[in-house]
Motif scaffolding. Structure first.
Motif, mmCIF file in Angstrom:
data_model
loop_
_atom_site.group_PDB
_atom_site.id
_atom_site.type_symbol
_atom_site.label_atom_id
_atom_site.label_comp_id
_atom_site.label_asym_id
_atom_site.label_seq_id
_atom_site.Cartn_x
_atom_site.Cartn_y
_atom_site.Cartn_z
ATOM 1 N N LEU A 1 5.377 -18.891 -12.340
ATOM 2 C CA LEU A 1 5.147 -20.300 -12.110
ATOM 3 C C LEU A 1 4.403 -21.148 -13.102
ATOM 4 N N PRO A 2 5.511 -22.224 -13.407
ATOM 5 C CA PRO A 2 5.111 -23.111 -14.633
ATOM 6 C C PRO A 2 4.055 -23.828 -14.334
ATOM 7 N N GLN A 3 3.185 -24.008 -15.559
ATOM 8 C CA GLN A 3 1.837 -24.386 -15.448
ATOM 9 C C GLN A 3 1.378 -25.841 -14.613
ATOM 10 N N ARG A 4 2.605 -26.696 -14.713
ATOM 11 C CA ARG A 4 2.218 -27.815 -14.090
ATOM 12 C C ARG A 4 2.855 -28.102 -12.621
ATOM 13 N N LEU A 5 3.360 -26.748 -12.001
ATOM 14 C CA LEU A 5 3.651 -27.104 -10.817
ATOM 15 C C LEU A 5 2.879 -26.035 -9.883
ATOM 16 N N TRP A 6 2.885 -26.498 -8.374
ATOM 17 C CA TRP A 6 2.210 -25.816 -7.361
ATOM 18 C C TRP A 6 3.380 -24.920 -6.632
ATOM 19 N N ARG A 7 2.887 -23.919 -5.924
ATOM 20 C CA ARG A 7 3.465 -23.051 -4.984
ATOM 21 C C ARG A 7 2.865 -22.766 -3.779
ATOM 22 N N TYR A 8 3.794 -23.152 -2.850
ATOM 23 C CA TYR A 8 3.058 -22.778 -1.325
ATOM 24 C C TYR A 8 4.072 -21.847 -0.721
ATOM 25 N N ARG A 9 3.496 -21.297 0.523
ATOM 26 C CA ARG A 9 4.451 -20.493 1.426
ATOM 27 C C ARG A 9 5.443 -21.492 2.406
ATOM 28 N N VAL A 10 6.675 -21.003 2.515
ATOM 29 C CA VAL A 10 7.333 -21.591 3.571
ATOM 30 C C VAL A 10 7.114 -20.583 5.098
ATOM 31 N N ASP A 11 7.104 -19.278 4.810
ATOM 32 C CA ASP A 11 6.739 -18.161 5.749
ATOM 33 C C ASP A 11 6.602 -16.812 5.162
ATOM 34 N N HIS A 12 6.513 -15.720 5.565
ATOM 35 C CA HIS A 12 6.306 -14.627 5.001
ATOM 36 C C HIS A 12 7.252 -14.226 4.108
ATOM 37 N N ASP A 13 8.486 -14.904 4.091
ATOM 38 C CA ASP A 13 9.568 -14.630 3.081
ATOM 39 C C ASP A 13 10.294 -15.367 2.212
ATOM 40 N N GLU B 1 -15.759 -33.381 -5.815
ATOM 41 C CA GLU B 1 -15.707 -32.866 -7.189
ATOM 42 C C GLU B 1 -16.234 -31.656 -7.323
ATOM 43 N N PRO B 2 -15.744 -30.945 -8.349
ATOM 44 C CA PRO B 2 -15.892 -29.436 -8.691
ATOM 45 C C PRO B 2 -17.477 -29.284 -8.802
ATOM 46 N N SER B 3 -18.293 -28.376 -8.103
ATOM 47 C CA SER B 3 -19.683 -28.145 -8.167
ATOM 48 C C SER B 3 -20.023 -27.900 -9.875
ATOM 49 N N SER B 4 -21.089 -28.580 -10.089
ATOM 50 C CA SER B 4 -21.539 -28.401 -11.667
ATOM 51 C C SER B 4 -22.061 -26.964 -11.813
ATOM 52 N N ALA B 5 -22.540 -26.195 -10.639
ATOM 53 C CA ALA B 5 -22.968 -24.913 -10.876
ATOM 54 C C ALA B 5 -21.866 -23.834 -11.030
ATOM 55 N N SER B 6 -20.436 -24.365 -10.905
ATOM 56 C CA SER B 6 -19.538 -23.407 -10.921
ATOM 57 C C SER B 6 -19.046 -23.500 -12.192
ATOM 58 N N GLY B 7 -18.409 -22.649 -12.964
ATOM 59 C CA GLY B 7 -17.398 -22.741 -13.941
ATOM 60 C C GLY B 7 -15.950 -22.618 -13.778
ATOM 61 N N GLY B 8 -15.617 -22.602 -12.376
ATOM 62 C CA GLY B 8 -14.347 -22.550 -12.252
ATOM 63 C C GLY B 8 -13.620 -21.001 -12.283
ATOM 64 N N PRO B 9 -12.382 -20.972 -12.063
ATOM 65 C CA PRO B 9 -11.984 -19.498 -12.175
ATOM 66 C C PRO B 9 -12.054 -18.933 -13.597
ATOM 67 N N ALA B 10 -12.327 -17.381 -13.424
ATOM 68 C CA ALA B 10 -12.533 -16.830 -14.920
ATOM 69 C C ALA B 10 -11.225 -16.666 -15.683
ATOM 70 N N ASP B 11 -9.979 -16.871 -14.957
ATOM 71 C CA ASP B 11 -8.909 -16.812 -15.801
ATOM 72 C C ASP B 11 -7.969 -18.021 -15.131
ATOM 73 N N GLN B 12 -7.977 -18.986 -15.561
ATOM 74 C CA GLN B 12 -7.149 -20.189 -14.863
ATOM 75 C C GLN B 12 -5.927 -19.878 -14.638
ATOM 76 N N VAL B 13 -5.111 -19.220 -15.613
ATOM 77 C CA VAL B 13 -3.697 -18.782 -15.717
ATOM 78 C C VAL B 13 -3.465 -17.917 -14.488
ATOM 79 N N ASP B 14 -4.238 -16.900 -14.323
ATOM 80 C CA ASP B 14 -3.984 -15.910 -13.520
ATOM 81 C C ASP B 14 -4.238 -16.379 -12.116
ATOM 82 N N TYR B 15 -5.474 -17.228 -11.924
ATOM 83 C CA TYR B 15 -5.481 -17.979 -10.809
ATOM 84 C C TYR B 15 -4.538 -18.813 -10.107
ATOM 85 N N HIS B 16 -3.934 -19.435 -11.309
ATOM 86 C CA HIS B 16 -2.744 -20.349 -10.811
ATOM 87 C C HIS B 16 -1.659 -19.553 -10.397
#
Length: 461
Positions: A275-287, A105-120
């Motif tokens: 990147l749509p807000q509900r989707l993740w994005r990962y790398r396949v390789d460098h390209d 679970e997220p730490s109660s001492a942290s408020g999470g990303p400053a800008d959640q959209v940019d972080y995503h």
């Protein structure tokens, strides 16, 4: 040219030989089932020593069968999201947390990303229990002793076999700590993870190749001079192995869990599409990147039903399912294993509804299987918004290969899209081999994509 492809998954470890056309060589397959520990508290762990032993046993079996003599390259498809704390002596401090573990679970001492959209947008992920940004502080708090560093399960296993085993960009993106554009650890994500200097894995360069340690080179002499390619995350490898390598085709893969994904060319340091807000994005390789959604439910629901219900076996089960229309079955919520990100429901969220004294085990199974189909629809629409047009769908994975009824159910739910079935039996291993050899564009031919002859009439052109 022969390729040794290793598929280092959650439920099993496999090694198989592929020829120069990336086709499996008959009889050259070794497989070991892993022991996944799961409980009602949300644990989903693997023993790192037992996992390494499975990998070594597979390589021993292939060696003893004479299958390693003409190997020119070793490619690896690897599970995403796992994490293992190591002590100051570099030994494991406990089990490996897999993607299935919902306890952090997220730490109660942290408020999470400053800008959640940019972080995503930067990391392709969220501040969520699936990722190292939440998992590392939780592991430190529960380690009981000082943590020296953290690694992934695959990096741990390969680190015992190879002279060095840095984390590939594909694997690093699955931690949630990588800036997808710069291909370096993201400072804010690392701050949330409370990382301390050198406690993260080194990152592999574009041209990295691994070599066996001397003791294992003596054990498997045919592999002594063979290069190991950087591991490819299993979801990305499955997309390539399914032949879904551009934005005209989305892969829907059902193995232990399930996912829907779209692959795009997006080189490092280049501009990225939003990147749509509900989707993740990962790398396949460098390209290349892969964008999508994953779900905790898939073939594991079938395994649960097979274990708990009095189901028919073998062909009798498929015959019993064939008597039910693909949309039939009891209403269900398939969250038995909880939500994958960005959802936050824990394990034990599954539901079976509308049961009566005349409800059969096969109807319950059909409801579960149909629920797996329905969960992908909304996220597939989001992927199509990225492509700017409807996309074709290729079904793949062991669960799809095992059940014609399940394929028909997907075809019905996804209508009017064209739905095909990738008949290649080892999409993860072949996908990793294609990435390792720089042949992603060959994937459509290798995948053996064909219109299935068992789709519902409404989906046929």
């Amino acid at each position: 040219m022969n390729i040794l492809a290793l598929d280092l998954g959650t439920s099993s470890v496999r090694g198989l030989l592929l020829d120069g056309d990336v086709r499996p060589l008959p009889g050259a397959l070794a497989r070991r089932k892993t022991v996944l520990t799961a409980d009602g508290d949300g644990a989903g762990t693997l023993d790192p020593g037992q996992y390494l032993a499975c990998l070594i046993e597979c390589l021993d079996e292939l060696h003893e069968g004479g299958h390693l003599r003409e190997v020119d390259l070793i490619a690896v498809s690897a599970q995403w999201h796992s994490v293992l704390p190591l002590g100051v002596d570099d030994e494991p401090l406990g089990p490996v947390l897999t993607w299935l573990d919902t306890r952090p679970e997220p730490s109660s001492a942290s408020g999470g990303p400053a800008d959640q959209v940019d972080y995503h947008q930067r990391t392709g992920t969220w501040w969520h229990r699936c990722y190292w940004s939440v998992r590392l502080p939780w592991l430190r708090a529960h380690a009981g002793t000082r943590v020296g560093r953290f690694t992934g399960l695959v990096e741990y296993a390969l680190g015992r076999l190879l002279t060095d085993a840095p984390m590939s960009m594909s694997q690093a993106s699955g931690t949630g700590l990588l800036d997808l554009r710069t291909l370096d650890w993201d400072p804010e994500a690392c701050a949330l993870a409370e990382t301390r200097g050198g406690d993260l894995p080194d990152l592999a360069t574009r041209d990295w190749r691994g070599r066996l340690r001397p003791e294992y080179a003596r054990r498997w002499p045919a592999l002594a001079q063979v290069s190991w390619a950087a591991p490819v995350g299993d979801g990305a490898a499955s997309n390539v192995g399914s032949g879904c390598v551009d934005d005209s085709r989305a892969a829907v893969t059902v193995g232990t869990s399930s996912a829907v994904r779209l692959l795009q060319r997006m080189p490092a340091h280049a501009a990225q599409t939003p990147l749509p807000q509900r989707l993740w994005r990962y790398r396949v390789d460098h390209d290349h990147v892969v964008t999508g959604a994953a779900y905790s439910s898939g073939g594991n629901l079938f395994a649960w039903a097979d274990r708990v219900l009095r189901l028919p076996t073998g062909p009798a089960l498929e015959q019993a399912l064939a008597l039910l229309p693909p949309g039939d079955g009891v209403p269900v919520h398939v969250g038995f294993g909880g939500d994958r990100p960005p959802g936050d429901r824990g394990a034990g969220s599954g539901e079976l509804r509308g049961l009566g004294f005349d409800t059969t085990a096969v109807q319950i199974l059909a409801g579960l299987m149909h629920g797996v189909c329905e969960q992908v629809v909304d996220d597939l629409v989001l992927l199509e918004s990225m492509a700017g047009r409807p996309v074709d769908v290729v079904l793949g994975g062991g669960a799809m290969a095992a059940s014609a009824w399940w394929r028909r159910a997907f075809a019905q739910v996804l209508t009017p899209r064209r739905v095909d079935f990738g008949r290649h039996p080892e999409i993860g291993a072949t996908g990793a081999a294609l990435v390792a050899t720089g042949r992603i564009t060959d994937a459509v031919v290798v995948a053996d994509i064909s219109r299935t002859d068992d789709q519902a009439p409404a989906t046929q052109a």
